[in-house]
Scaffold this motif. Sequence first.
Motif, short mmCIF file in Angstrom:
data_model
loop_
_atom_site.label_atom_id
_atom_site.label_comp_id
_atom_site.label_asym_id
_atom_site.label_seq_id
_atom_site.Cartn_x
_atom_site.Cartn_y
_atom_site.Cartn_z
N ASP A 232 46.55 25.11 -21.08
CA ASP A 232 46.19 24.02 -20.17
C ASP A 232 47.42 23.53 -19.42
O ASP A 232 48.42 23.12 -20.03
N THR B 101 46.71 21.32 -16.76
CA THR B 101 46.20 20.12 -16.09
C THR B 101 46.65 18.84 -16.80
O THR B 101 46.71 17.78 -16.19
N THR C 226 42.52 18.43 -19.43
CA THR C 226 41.33 19.23 -19.73
C THR C 226 41.34 19.76 -21.16
O THR C 226 40.34 19.68 -21.89
N GLN D 240 40.60 17.12 -23.95
CA GLN D 240 39.19 16.71 -23.94
C GLN D 240 38.26 17.84 -24.39
O GLN D 240 37.21 17.58 -24.98
N LEU E 223 43.55 27.01 -17.92
CA LEU E 223 43.07 25.85 -17.16
C LEU E 223 44.16 25.39 -16.21
O LEU E 223 45.26 25.04 -16.65
N VAL F 195 39.46 21.51 -11.53
CA VAL F 195 39.92 22.42 -12.58
C VAL F 195 39.52 23.84 -12.19
O VAL F 195 38.39 24.09 -11.78
N LEU G 183 33.09 22.82 -20.45
CA LEU G 183 33.94 22.45 -19.33
C LEU G 183 33.22 21.47 -18.39
O LEU G 183 33.83 20.48 -17.94
N VAL H 244 33.14 18.02 -19.99
CA VAL H 244 34.45 17.36 -19.91
C VAL H 244 34.73 16.91 -18.48
O VAL H 244 35.27 15.81 -18.25
N LEU H 245 34.38 17.74 -17.49
CA LEU H 245 34.65 17.39 -16.10
C LEU H 245 33.84 16.16 -15.69
O LEU H 245 34.36 15.28 -14.98
N HIS I 27 35.53 13.14 -17.17
CA HIS I 27 36.78 12.83 -16.46
C HIS I 27 36.49 12.13 -15.14
O HIS I 27 37.19 11.16 -14.77
#
Length: 426
Positions: free
Chosen positions: A57, A59, A62, A65, A120, A128, A150, A153-154, A157
């Motif tokens: 990752d 980011t 990401t 989470q 990621l 992402v 994903l 999580v997105l 966020h």
Amino acid sequence: SARNVWVVMRREFLERVRKKSFLILTVLTPLLFGALMVLPALLMMKGEKGSTVVLLDSTGWTGPQLMESAAPPPAAPGAPAAPEKKKAAPGRFVLPGKAETLEVLKGKILSKEIDGVLVLEPDQDSEVKATYYGANLGDIALMEFMERRLNRVLLRHRLEVRGLDPALAVDLQKSVSVDAVKVEKGGVTKSGSFLGEYMKAFMFAMLLYMLIVMYGWALMRGVMEEKSGKIVEVVLSSVRPFELLLGKILGIASVGLVQYAIWFALGFGLYALNPMNFVSHAGSAMVKPFELVLLVAFFVLGFFFYASIYAAAGSVCTTDQEAQQVQLPIVMCLILPVVLAGLIMRNPDAPWLVVLGFIPLFAPTLTVMRASLIHVPLWQTLGSLAVLAVSVVAVAYLSAKVYRVGVLMTGKRPTIPEILRWVRAK
């Protein structure tokens, strides 16, 4: 005479049922189909170890989470805790070691220490960018698992960035499942499933197709062997060509019906033993007595229809290569409804399907498929059977004319104009 037909029929029947190949095929076929149904179910019940996916990752948000999303979502205040699902997830996320780069992790994939790497990276459009590296890209369940996590999580966020409560993500992602209920004649309703309906219709059509083609090819081969071995000349000295043809068809059809009965008996036992039967909860997907009657009726008439064509084709062929060339258009007509299974499933009451149901070449498999999906009007079913029965008589009469001349001919294969002259001859 009827006695001659009976003698030929009895000989054809006993000659085939006494073969070891008949016993092996009769017992082995349902066992193989049963294994294809039962073994995957047992493996699913046993469960498999989920794939190990390393998160790389860049980011900053990401990865953590995603690791947190592996735990079940928290229940709403005062709501009872959701029961834990025993089914294992297709994959699990782990973090990389301090010195583990993408190149190092690729080596671990090849050495099978891990199953894959999920990279990621920040992205301007979708926030992402996710890229999966793995030796096996055919695991659909794993890909769906990663995409689902994903997206969860997105969404969380995006809510946090906009100053909204992240707990909203749990409510926003709640889904609803559609329970399928089949409405039958008289307003009777039964729970069902798309998979159960599809598999029943497909299996009925495939069973008809396989049996008609298998025994039709056996009839064609038998005619060719008798023709090349000059056996038919001896037989025809005491039996008329039409009696010989009818006896052969009746004998082979009887073998097919016996095999049907054994397959259904064994199939019912395997169905009962399946621990995860996909139609155990769908009463409408169960085979009904009317459907069995319809299956047998269309098999008998369909086999007589196609067997007459196969016998005539075998009488004009001299080699296996010629027989295969002649058989191809016959098989294409019979398997067309199976190829169009997707369209038939979507709209089994379509006018063009009703019309095809009255064409003898397509009627056996097509009408059985439609009847297993919906309530076909009685006039359509009886009309299809009637047209098929009349066609059987007509085709048998014409095939007997071709068979009478062709079975005694040797050398080159006759041309189409020659065959038409045989048909017109009195």
